[in-house]
Design an enzyme around this catalytic site. Structure first.
Site, PDB file in Angstrom:
ATOM      1  N   GLU A 162       0.837  -1.195   0.000  1.00 14.81           N
ATOM      2  CA  GLU A 162       0.000   0.000   0.000  1.00 14.81           C
ATOM      3  C   GLU A 162       0.874   1.248   0.000  1.00 14.81           C
ATOM      4  OE1 GLU A 162      -3.268   0.370  -0.513  1.00 14.81           O
ATOM      5  OE2 GLU A 162      -2.473   2.401  -0.644  1.00 14.81           O
ATOM      6  N   LYS A 222       8.160  -1.729  -2.399  1.00 14.89           N
ATOM      7  CA  LYS A 222       7.546  -0.942  -1.326  1.00 14.89           C
ATOM      8  C   LYS A 222       8.610  -0.446  -0.344  1.00 14.89           C
ATOM      9  CE  LYS A 222       4.911   0.896   1.640  1.00 14.89           C
ATOM     10  NZ  LYS A 222       4.281   2.193   1.416  1.00 14.89           N
ATOM     11  N   CYS A 278       6.299   4.107   9.261  1.00 16.83           N
ATOM     12  CA  CYS A 278       6.863   3.332   8.147  1.00 16.83           C
ATOM     13  C   CYS A 278       8.311   3.636   7.778  1.00 16.83           C
ATOM     14  CB  CYS A 278       5.994   3.520   6.917  1.00 16.83           C
ATOM     15  SG  CYS A 278       4.368   2.817   7.131  1.00 16.83           S
TER      16      CYS A 278
END
Ligand code: NAI
Length: 464
Positions: A162, A222, A278
Site C-alpha cells: 500500500e 515498497k 513506516c
C-alpha cells in the site's frame, strides 16, 4: 474468477481505509475487516461515524456510505476467513525489539500468526494478499506455512503493498499513482489470482495504473519507495543545517533544486525530521536485508538516512535549549502538535516524542497541544520510550486543549506539526501572554518569519 467476499485481517491505518474504499467502489463485493483489538473494532462500528478510530479527511463519509451495506467490521476472524475468497493481511510489522535482528529486522510474528490461522480455518481455495509492508521473500515463508499446515486447499499468494500516505489516505486511494500487484506470473493459477485482484481495483483505477510484477519485485519496491522518500527528507534536512551556518535559505535552495525536472519539487521540505510508522522501520528493514546478504556498503548507505533524521530531531531540541541561555530547567515550553504530520491522529515515531524526551531530560516543563491527539496517547508515547517512570512523565508534562493554553506563560514555543490551524492563531495575543523574550521555534517552516518578528518574537526556523 470473480471475487465476491473479501476479508482483511488488521483494521489499522491501512486495513481500515483501503477496505473502506474497496467496499465503496465495489458494492457487489462483501468486505469484512477483522481485528483482535475489540476496542478498535467497536470504534469502527460506532453509530456516530465521526468516532471511527482513525482520523483521515474524507474517511468518515466513505465509511458512512459503505458500512452495513457491504462493509463490515468484526472481531470474528475465523468466520471472516472462512467466508472469504480473498484475504488481505494488513497487520502491523514493527521493528523487532528482541532477539536476532533486534532494532532492525521486521517482526513478522503477527504475519505468521495470520498465516497459521488462515491455514487452520480455510476449507476452500483462497487468494492471500500481503498488504502489510514485508521483507523481500516473505511470500515464500507464508506459502510454506499455508501449504504445510493447511487442510489441503490451494493458496495463491499475492503482494499488493500500500502506497497511501496518512493524512491524504482517501485521495491517495481514490487516485493512486499506481497499484502494484506481485504474483506468480509463471503459472496459470498465479496469473488468475493476479487478474482477480486487478479486477477489484479496476472498479475505479485505470488498468494503465495497475502494475503487475513478480512477487519479489513487488515486496522490494515498497521498501525502496519508502527509502527513497525518506532519503529526500534527510537530504534536504542535511542541507538545512548547512543553510543555517552559511546564510543560505533552505526554502530558496529547495525551490531552486526542485525546479530541475529531473529532481522535482515534492518532498523537499525541511523539517524537524520525518516520523510515522513506516519510513524508519522500512529503511531499517532494508538495511538488515542488505546486511544479511553481506552488502555492507548498501546497508551503510541507507542507514545514513536514519542517522541524519535522528540528528535533525536532536539538533532542533539542542538549538532550543542553547537559545534559551543553555537551560530550560523549570521553563515552560509549549509544543504545538504531536502527530507525526498534519491531518492524522497517528503519533508513531513522531519527532515530537523525541524532542519532548530531550526537553524533559533538561528538566523543562513541557505543555503539549495537538488538535487530534489525546492526552492518553501522548503519555503512552513517552512511557513507551522508557526514559523515566510513568509518574515522572506525568509530573513533567501537561496536555491542554488549545494552543493558547499551551503558550500562556511559556518561555518558548516549538511548532512540531504543520497543522493548518496553527497558521491562523492570534499570534499577537499569544505573544502578549508569553514570558519575554518570547522564543518561537518553527520546526515545520509553517509561519512567516517577517510577521512573527514584527510582533516581537525571537524567531527560529529550520534551515534559515
Ligand atoms: P496498525 O498497527 O494501525 O494496524 C494493524 C492492526 O492489525 C492492529 O489493529 C492489530 O490489532 C491488528 N492485528 C495484529 N495481529 C492480528 C491478528 N493476528 N489478527 C487480527 N488482527 C491483528 O498498522 P498499519 O499502520 O495499518 O500498518 C499495517 C501494515 O501496513 C504495516 O506493515 C505497515 O508497514 C504497512 N503500511 C502502513 C502505512 C501507513 O501509512 N500506516 C502505509 C503503507 C503500508
Amino acid at each position: 474468477m470473480k471475487v465476491k467476499n473479501i476479508c482483511c485481517i488488521g483494521a489499522g491505518y491501512v486495513g481500515g481505509p483501503t477496505m473502506a474504499i474497496i467496499a465503496q467502489k465495489s458494492p457487489e463485493i462483501t468486505v469484512t475487516v477483522v481485528d483482535i483489538n475489540a476496542k478498535r473494532i467497536a470504534a469502527w462500528n460506532d453509530p456516530d461515524v465521526n468516532n471511527i478510530p482513525i482520523y483521515e479527511p474524507g474517511l468518515a463519509e466513505v465509511v458512512a456510505e459503505a458500512r452495513g451495506r457491504n462493509l463490515f467490521f468484526s472481531t470474528d476472524v475465523d468466520a471472516a476467513i472462512d467466508a472469504a475468497d480473498m484475504i488481505f493481511i494488513s497487520v502491523n510489522t514493527p521493528t523487532k525489539t528482541y532477539g536476532m535482528g533486534k532494532g532492525m529486522a521486521a517482526d513478522l510474528k503477527y504475519i505468521e500468526l495470520c498465516a497459521r490461522q488462515i491455514a487452520r480455518i480455510a476449507t476452500t481455495d483462497k487468494i492471500v494478499v500481503e498488504k502489510s509492508t514485508l521483507p523481500v521473500r516473505t511470500a515464500e515463508a507464508l506459502k510454506n506455512i499455508l501449504d504445510n499446515t493447511g487442510n489441503g486447499v490451494n493458496f495463491q499468494i499475492l503482494s499488493n503493498p500500500e502506497f497511501l500516505a496518512e493524512g491524504t489516505a482517501v485521495t491517495d486511494l481514490h487516485k493512486p499513482d499506481r497499484v502494484l500487484i506481485g504474483g506468480d506470473l509463471d503459472t496459470e493459477a498465479g496469473r488468475e489470482a493476479i487478474q482477480a485482484l486487478v479486477d477489484v481495483y479496476a472498479h475505479w483505477v485505470t488498468e494503465d495504473n495497475i502494475l503487475t510484477t513478480n512477487v519479489w519485485s513487488s515486496e522490494l519496491s515498497k521498501l525502496t519507495a519508502n527509502a527513497f522518500l525518506a532519503q529526500r527528507v534527510s537530504s534536504i534536512n542535511a542541507l538545512s543545517e548547512l543553510c543555517e551556518v552559511t546564510g543560505a535559505d533552505i526554502k530558496e535552495v529547495s525551490k531552486a533544486i526542485g525546479m530541475d525536472s529531473r529532481i522535482g519539487p515534492k518532498f523537499l521540505q525541511a523539517s524537524v525530521g520525518f516520523g510515522g510508522s513506516c519510513f524508519q522501520k522500512d529503511i531499517l528493514n532494508l538495511v538488515y536485508i542488505a546486511k544479511s546478504f553481506g552488502l555492507e556498503e548498501v546497508a551503510d548507505y541507507w542507514e545514513q538516512v536514519i542517522i541524519m533524521n535522528d540528528h535533525q530531531k536532536r539538533r532542533f531540541a539542542a538549538k532550543l535549549v542553547k537559545t534559551l541561555y543553555n537551560t530550560v530547567s523549570g521553563k515552560q515550553i509549549a509544543m504545538l502538535g504531536w502527530a507525526f504530520k498534519k491531518d492524522t491522529n497517528d503519533t508513531r515515531e513522531s519527532a515530537s516524542i523525541y524532542v519532548a524526551d530531550y526537553l524533559l531530560n533538561e528538566q523543562a516543563s513541557v505543555v503539549v497541544y495537538d488538535p487530534k491527539v489525546t492526552e492518553e496517547q501522548i503519555l503512552a508515547d513517552l512511557d513507551y520510550l522508557g526514559t523515566r517512570s510513568e509518574a515522572e512523565n506525568r509530573a513533567l508534562i501537561r496536555v491542554v486543549n488549545s494552543a493558547e493554553a499551551a503558550c500562556d506563560q511559556a518561555h518558548a514555543i516549538a511548532i512540531m506539526t504543520e497543522w493548518d490551524a496553527f497558521k491562523d492563531l492570534d499570534w499577537n495575543a499569544i505573544y502578549s501572554d508569553m514570558l519575554k523574550p518570547a522564543f518561537l521555534f518553527d520546526g515545520r517552516r509553517l509561519l512567516d518569519r517577517k510577521v512573527l518578528e514584527e510582533i516581537g518574537f525571537d524567531f527560529y526556523a529550520i534551515g534559515s
